[in-house]
Design a protein around this motif. Sequence first.
Motif, short mmCIF file in Angstrom:
data_model
loop_
_atom_site.label_atom_id
_atom_site.label_comp_id
_atom_site.label_asym_id
_atom_site.label_seq_id
_atom_site.Cartn_x
_atom_site.Cartn_y
_atom_site.Cartn_z
N LEU A 79 0.84 -1.19 0.00
CA LEU A 79 0.00 0.00 0.00
C LEU A 79 0.88 1.24 0.00
O LEU A 79 1.90 1.29 0.69
N ASP A 80 0.48 2.27 -0.75
CA ASP A 80 1.08 3.59 -0.70
C ASP A 80 0.02 4.56 -0.20
O ASP A 80 -1.08 4.59 -0.76
N PHE A 81 0.33 5.32 0.83
CA PHE A 81 -0.57 6.33 1.35
C PHE A 81 -0.01 7.69 0.96
O PHE A 81 1.11 8.05 1.37
N VAL A 82 -0.76 8.45 0.18
CA VAL A 82 -0.33 9.78 -0.26
C VAL A 82 -0.69 10.77 0.85
O VAL A 82 -1.84 10.83 1.28
N VAL A 83 0.32 11.51 1.30
CA VAL A 83 0.14 12.47 2.39
C VAL A 83 0.63 13.85 1.96
O VAL A 83 1.42 13.97 1.03
N GLN A 84 0.17 14.86 2.67
CA GLN A 84 0.59 16.22 2.39
C GLN A 84 1.92 16.55 3.05
O GLN A 84 2.69 17.36 2.54
N GLU A 85 2.19 15.93 4.21
CA GLU A 85 3.39 16.26 4.98
C GLU A 85 3.95 14.96 5.54
O GLU A 85 3.40 14.38 6.47
N ILE A 86 5.03 14.48 4.97
CA ILE A 86 5.51 13.13 5.23
C ILE A 86 6.09 12.96 6.64
O ILE A 86 5.91 11.92 7.26
N GLY B 9 8.89 13.42 -5.76
CA GLY B 9 8.35 13.56 -4.41
C GLY B 9 9.22 12.91 -3.37
O GLY B 9 10.37 12.55 -3.61
N ARG B 10 8.64 12.73 -2.20
CA ARG B 10 9.35 12.15 -1.06
C ARG B 10 8.72 10.81 -0.71
O ARG B 10 7.51 10.64 -0.84
N LEU B 11 9.56 9.88 -0.22
CA LEU B 11 9.12 8.52 0.01
C LEU B 11 9.64 8.01 1.34
O LEU B 11 10.83 8.16 1.65
N GLY C 66 3.87 -6.78 10.18
CA GLY C 66 4.87 -7.23 9.24
C GLY C 66 4.64 -6.82 7.79
O GLY C 66 5.41 -7.18 6.91
N ASN C 67 3.56 -6.09 7.54
CA ASN C 67 3.24 -5.66 6.18
C ASN C 67 3.96 -4.36 5.82
O ASN C 67 3.92 -3.40 6.59
N GLY C 68 4.58 -4.33 4.65
CA GLY C 68 5.23 -3.12 4.18
C GLY C 68 4.22 -2.16 3.58
O GLY C 68 3.21 -2.57 3.03
N TYR C 69 4.50 -0.88 3.72
CA TYR C 69 3.72 0.17 3.07
C TYR C 69 4.61 1.39 2.92
O TYR C 69 5.70 1.44 3.48
N CYS C 70 4.17 2.36 2.15
CA CYS C 70 4.94 3.58 1.96
C CYS C 70 4.07 4.80 2.19
O CYS C 70 2.87 4.78 1.94
N PHE C 71 4.72 5.86 2.65
CA PHE C 71 4.12 7.18 2.59
C PHE C 71 4.74 7.89 1.40
O PHE C 71 5.96 7.82 1.19
N VAL C 72 3.92 8.55 0.62
CA VAL C 72 4.35 9.31 -0.55
C VAL C 72 3.87 10.74 -0.40
O VAL C 72 2.69 10.97 -0.12
N GLN C 73 4.78 11.68 -0.55
CA GLN C 73 4.43 13.10 -0.58
C GLN C 73 4.86 13.62 -1.95
O GLN C 73 6.06 13.73 -2.23
N PHE C 74 3.90 13.89 -2.81
CA PHE C 74 4.24 14.35 -4.15
C PHE C 74 4.76 15.78 -4.12
O PHE C 74 4.31 16.60 -3.32
N LEU C 75 5.72 16.07 -4.98
CA LEU C 75 6.28 17.41 -5.16
C LEU C 75 6.05 17.82 -6.61
O LEU C 75 6.03 16.95 -7.51
#
Length: 134
Positions: free
Chosen positions: A75-82, A106-108, A116-125
């Motif tokens: 899962l990738d969760f798009v956030v405004q402020e990482i 952006g930032r990752l 144990g599940n991987g996920y990412c936060f994504v902050q688009f630039l």
Amino acid sequence: MDLLVNVDVDDIEAAIRFYGGAFGLTVGRRFGVDGVEMVGSSAPIYLLVKAEGTPATGTIAQRRTYERHWTPVHLDFVVQEIESAVEKSVSLGARLEEPIATHRWGRLALMADPFGNGYCFVQFLGRGYDEIEK
């Protein structure tokens, strides 16, 4: 076509607390004691209790484990402020696996939940992924 996201967990109440606190999701519906629909994202996330050690499928020998594991789907969760998203998530039991990286698009932040599940936060630039479009 609709997309449904299912996440196996071994403790439904702990999973509700984590996914609610870390991502701002709320319980939509409960399915007995072994399933819950979390809403508030662009797709519902279903938390499903599956006991550790049970077969992942009937066709392979692999067993479920809630230690950190890798899968090519996450899962990738798009956030405004990482930074604040990472901080909140870590305070609820997640792990930041590598320092936040900045790319043209952006930032990752590479993360792992308490199950144990991987996920990412994504902050688009800028224009986000369009920055790298060819």
